[in-house]
Design a protein around this motif. Structure first.
Motif, PDB file in Angstrom:
ATOM      1  N   PRO A   1       0.832  -1.204   0.000  1.00  0.00           N
ATOM      2  CA  PRO A   1       0.000   0.000   0.000  1.00  0.00           C
ATOM      3  C   PRO A   1       0.864   1.249   0.000  1.00  0.00           C
ATOM      4  CG  PRO A   1      -0.674  -1.553   1.715  1.00  0.00           C
ATOM      5  CD  PRO A   1       0.644  -2.024   1.200  1.00  0.00           C
ATOM      6  N   ALA A   2       0.282   2.366  -0.349  1.00  0.00           N
ATOM      7  CA  ALA A   2       0.993   3.640  -0.342  1.00  0.00           C
ATOM      8  C   ALA A   2       1.514   3.934   1.060  1.00  0.00           C
ATOM      9  CB  ALA A   2       0.062   4.759  -0.806  1.00  0.00           C
ATOM     10  N   GLY A   3       2.750   4.398   1.136  1.00  0.00           N
ATOM     11  CA  GLY A   3       3.356   4.724   2.418  1.00  0.00           C
ATOM     12  C   GLY A   3       4.216   3.626   2.990  1.00  0.00           C
ATOM     13  N   GLN A   4       3.997   2.385   2.551  1.00  0.00           N
ATOM     14  CA  GLN A   4       4.831   1.279   3.003  1.00  0.00           C
ATOM     15  C   GLN A   4       5.904   1.049   1.948  1.00  0.00           C
ATOM     16  OE1 GLN A   4       2.161  -1.994   3.864  1.00  0.00           O
ATOM     17  NE2 GLN A   4       1.556  -1.097   5.822  1.00  0.00           N
ATOM     18  N   ASP A   5       7.109   1.529   2.253  1.00  0.00           N
ATOM     19  CA  ASP A   5       8.169   1.609   1.255  1.00  0.00           C
ATOM     20  C   ASP A   5       9.300   0.619   1.465  1.00  0.00           C
ATOM     21  OD1 ASP A   5       9.093   2.716   3.564  1.00  0.00           O
ATOM     22  OD2 ASP A   5       9.546   4.682   2.745  1.00  0.00           O
ATOM     23  N   SER A   6       9.115  -0.360   2.337  1.00  0.00           N
ATOM     24  CA  SER A   6      10.158  -1.349   2.589  1.00  0.00           C
ATOM     25  C   SER A   6       9.535  -2.716   2.822  1.00  0.00           C
ATOM     26  CB  SER A   6      10.994  -0.961   3.818  1.00  0.00           C
ATOM     27  OG  SER A   6      11.623   0.279   3.639  1.00  0.00           O
ATOM     28  N   CYS A   7      10.362  -3.737   2.663  1.00  0.00           N
ATOM     29  CA  CYS A   7       9.958  -5.101   2.991  1.00  0.00           C
ATOM     30  C   CYS A   7      10.576  -5.455   4.335  1.00  0.00           C
ATOM     31  CB  CYS A   7      10.429  -6.087   1.930  1.00  0.00           C
ATOM     32  SG  CYS A   7       9.783  -5.761   0.269  1.00  0.00           S
ATOM     33  N   GLY A   8       9.760  -5.914   5.260  1.00  0.00           N
ATOM     34  CA  GLY A   8      10.245  -6.221   6.595  1.00  0.00           C
ATOM     35  C   GLY A   8      10.204  -7.707   6.902  1.00  0.00           C
ATOM     36  N   ILE A   9      11.215  -8.155   7.628  1.00  0.00           N
ATOM     37  CA  ILE A   9      11.279  -9.534   8.107  1.00  0.00           C
ATOM     38  C   ILE A   9      11.396  -9.466   9.625  1.00  0.00           C
ATOM     39  CG2 ILE A   9      12.455 -11.759   7.957  1.00  0.00           C
ATOM     40  CD1 ILE A   9      13.726 -10.774   5.335  1.00  0.00           C
ATOM     41  N   PHE A  10      10.396 -10.003  10.325  1.00  0.00           N
ATOM     42  CA  PHE A  10      10.351  -9.934  11.782  1.00  0.00           C
ATOM     43  C   PHE A  10      10.488 -11.335  12.367  1.00  0.00           C
ATOM     44  CE2 PHE A  10       8.213  -6.252  10.187  1.00  0.00           C
ATOM     45  CZ  PHE A  10       8.524  -5.227  11.076  1.00  0.00           C
ATOM     46  N   LEU A  11      11.489 -11.522  13.201  1.00  0.00           N
ATOM     47  CA  LEU A  11      11.676 -12.787  13.901  1.00  0.00           C
ATOM     48  C   LEU A  11      11.346 -12.569  15.376  1.00  0.00           C
ATOM     49  CD1 LEU A  11      12.597 -15.747  13.568  1.00  0.00           C
ATOM     50  CD2 LEU A  11      14.897 -15.001  14.200  1.00  0.00           C
ATOM     51  N   THR A  12      10.401 -13.343  15.895  1.00  0.00           N
ATOM     52  CA  THR A  12       9.948 -13.192  17.281  1.00  0.00           C
ATOM     53  C   THR A  12      10.324 -14.421  18.087  1.00  0.00           C
ATOM     54  OG1 THR A  12       8.070 -11.825  16.589  1.00  0.00           O
ATOM     55  CG2 THR A  12       7.943 -12.842  18.765  1.00  0.00           C
ATOM     56  N   GLU A  13      10.858 -14.169  19.279  1.00  0.00           N
ATOM     57  CA  GLU A  13      11.204 -15.252  20.197  1.00  0.00           C
ATOM     58  C   GLU A  13      10.492 -15.033  21.519  1.00  0.00           C
ATOM     59  OE1 GLU A  13      15.358 -17.103  20.926  1.00  0.00           O
ATOM     60  OE2 GLU A  13      15.076 -15.671  22.567  1.00  0.00           O
ATOM     61  N   VAL A  14       9.732 -16.013  21.957  1.00  0.00           N
ATOM     62  CA  VAL A  14       9.008 -15.954  23.226  1.00  0.00           C
ATOM     63  C   VAL A  14       9.569 -17.022  24.153  1.00  0.00           C
ATOM     64  CG1 VAL A  14       6.773 -16.280  24.354  1.00  0.00           C
ATOM     65  CG2 VAL A  14       6.902 -15.062  22.176  1.00  0.00           C
ATOM     66  N   THR A  15       9.867 -16.619  25.386  1.00  0.00           N
ATOM     67  CA  THR A  15      10.345 -17.554  26.400  1.00  0.00           C
ATOM     68  C   THR A  15       9.342 -17.619  27.535  1.00  0.00           C
ATOM     69  OG1 THR A  15      12.655 -17.028  25.884  1.00  0.00           O
ATOM     70  CG2 THR A  15      12.218 -18.129  27.976  1.00  0.00           C
ATOM     71  N   LEU A  16       8.933 -18.801  27.890  1.00  0.00           N
ATOM     72  CA  LEU A  16       8.022 -19.017  29.005  1.00  0.00           C
ATOM     73  C   LEU A  16       8.512 -20.217  29.800  1.00  0.00           C
ATOM     74  CD1 LEU A  16       5.434 -18.468  30.581  1.00  0.00           C
ATOM     75  CD2 LEU A  16       4.206 -19.875  28.941  1.00  0.00           C
ATOM     76  N   ALA A  17       8.980 -19.939  31.028  1.00  0.00           N
ATOM     77  CA  ALA A  17       9.483 -21.006  31.897  1.00  0.00           C
ATOM     78  C   ALA A  17      10.576 -21.817  31.195  1.00  0.00           C
ATOM     79  CB  ALA A  17       8.348 -21.915  32.348  1.00  0.00           C
ATOM     80  N   GLU A  18      11.523 -21.108  30.598  1.00  0.00           N
ATOM     81  CA  GLU A  18      12.698 -21.680  29.930  1.00  0.00           C
ATOM     82  C   GLU A  18      12.361 -22.412  28.636  1.00  0.00           C
ATOM     83  OE1 GLU A  18      14.812 -24.049  32.762  1.00  0.00           O
ATOM     84  OE2 GLU A  18      15.592 -22.297  33.832  1.00  0.00           O
ATOM     85  N   VAL A  19      11.105 -22.381  28.213  1.00  0.00           N
ATOM     86  CA  VAL A  19      10.719 -22.975  26.926  1.00  0.00           C
ATOM     87  C   VAL A  19      10.662 -21.858  25.883  1.00  0.00           C
ATOM     88  CG1 VAL A  19       8.955 -24.237  25.649  1.00  0.00           C
ATOM     89  CG2 VAL A  19       9.416 -24.808  28.051  1.00  0.00           C
ATOM     90  N   LYS A  20      11.480 -21.980  24.844  1.00  0.00           N
ATOM     91  CA  LYS A  20      11.553 -20.941  23.824  1.00  0.00           C
ATOM     92  C   LYS A  20      10.832 -21.380  22.554  1.00  0.00           C
ATOM     93  CE  LYS A  20      15.958 -18.879  25.273  1.00  0.00           C
ATOM     94  NZ  LYS A  20      17.325 -18.518  24.857  1.00  0.00           N
ATOM     95  N   SER A  21      10.157 -20.434  21.935  1.00  0.00           N
ATOM     96  CA  SER A  21       9.525 -20.683  20.641  1.00  0.00           C
ATOM     97  C   SER A  21       9.764 -19.468  19.761  1.00  0.00           C
ATOM     98  CB  SER A  21       8.024 -20.943  20.802  1.00  0.00           C
ATOM     99  OG  SER A  21       7.398 -19.847  21.463  1.00  0.00           O
ATOM    100  N   GLN A  22       9.841 -19.699  18.464  1.00  0.00           N
ATOM    101  CA  GLN A  22      10.119 -18.619  17.524  1.00  0.00           C
ATOM    102  C   GLN A  22       9.112 -18.631  16.383  1.00  0.00           C
ATOM    103  OE1 GLN A  22      14.244 -18.924  16.280  1.00  0.00           O
ATOM    104  NE2 GLN A  22      14.937 -17.758  18.052  1.00  0.00           N
ATOM    105  N   SER A  23       8.887 -17.454  15.810  1.00  0.00           N
ATOM    106  CA  SER A  23       8.012 -17.329  14.649  1.00  0.00           C
ATOM    107  C   SER A  23       8.566 -16.238  13.751  1.00  0.00           C
ATOM    108  CB  SER A  23       6.576 -17.004  15.074  1.00  0.00           C
ATOM    109  OG  SER A  23       6.543 -15.778  15.794  1.00  0.00           O
TER     110      SER A  23
END
Length: 230
Positions: free
Chosen positions: A40-62
């Motif tokens: 769309p207009a105004g969005q001038d870049s491509c973004g790559i987002f890596l998310t890491e969540v830790t809960l009670a020493e258990v890690k997950s990524q998306s």
């Protein structure tokens, strides 16, 4: 005359352009693939987002790939640590065109940075047992937020969030509708202060709180990406 007309038409087409195209996808893990979509207009870049969540020493990524604005690219990594082994970190990389083929997302910086904050995370109560949180990476601010939180399954819950946060997280913090490290909220308290040493505060009893909070945090800090990165 015919040549001049053709040149003008070509210039007009180049002026309007076909628009930036980015790969759009979302998945658990480190990688995903999707179709190219015109931004769309105004969005001038491509973004790559890596998310890491830790809960009670258990890690997950998306991972999430989408069209973004330049301001999102310049925001820097997003990171919060609420204590009780509950963290959420987001790393971002931006690119345009062929550069996206070889762009990789920076790794998460989890090294202690010498800063400390008071941290806790509770729901459906006005009391929050605090503990010392040792900040890491880009976490140079102390966050103090409270209000209604929207969980990943669509439920609303009154919550208190305190801990270490990065500057990019605090930049989004405000009273009213806001986003706290990817968590949708309607906040009545929204403060960030400079992190520093905190003396004389003993760690809270995390042992009995962790099981009660685990179910809530699995919803609130779900690693599944959304269509709008934060």
């Amino acid at each position: 005359m015919t040549v001049s007309l053709a040149v003008c038409l070509l210039a007009a087409l180049l002026g309007t352009g076909a628009g930036l195209q980015c790969e759009v996808c979302a998945a658990e893990g480190h990688n995903c693939s999707g179709s190219l979509q015109t931004c769309p207009a105004g969005q001038d870049s491509c973004g790559i987002f890596l998310t890491e969540v830790t809960l009670a020493e258990v890690k997950s990524q998306s991972i999430l790939k989408s069209c973004v604005t330049s301001s999102q690219c310049k925001a820097g990594p997003g990171s919060v640590d609420f204590g009780y082994q509950m963290t959420r970190r987001v790393s971002v990389a931006c690119c345009v065109g062929d550069a996206c083929r070889n762009t990789s997302v920076p790794t998460f910086d989890a090294k202690p940075n010498g800063q400390r904050c008071r941290g806790c995370f509770v729901s459906n109560t006005d009391h929050c047992t605090e503990q010392i949180i040792y900040c890491s990476g880009a976490e140079t601010r102390c966050i103090n937020a409270a209000g209604t939180i929207l969980t990943a399954v669509g439920n609303l819950t009154q919550s208190i969030l305190k801990g270490c946060a990065s500057e990019s997280v605090c930049a989004q913090l405000k009273v009213g509708p806001a986003t706290v490290a990817g968590i949708s909220a309607n906040l009545t308290t929204a403060k960030c202060t400079a992190a520093s040493g905190v003396a004389g505060l003993a760690p809270g009893p995390a042992g009995f709180l962790l099981p009660a909070l685990a179910g809530l945090l699995l919803n609130l800090l779900s690693p599944l990406p959304t269509a709008t990165p934060c």
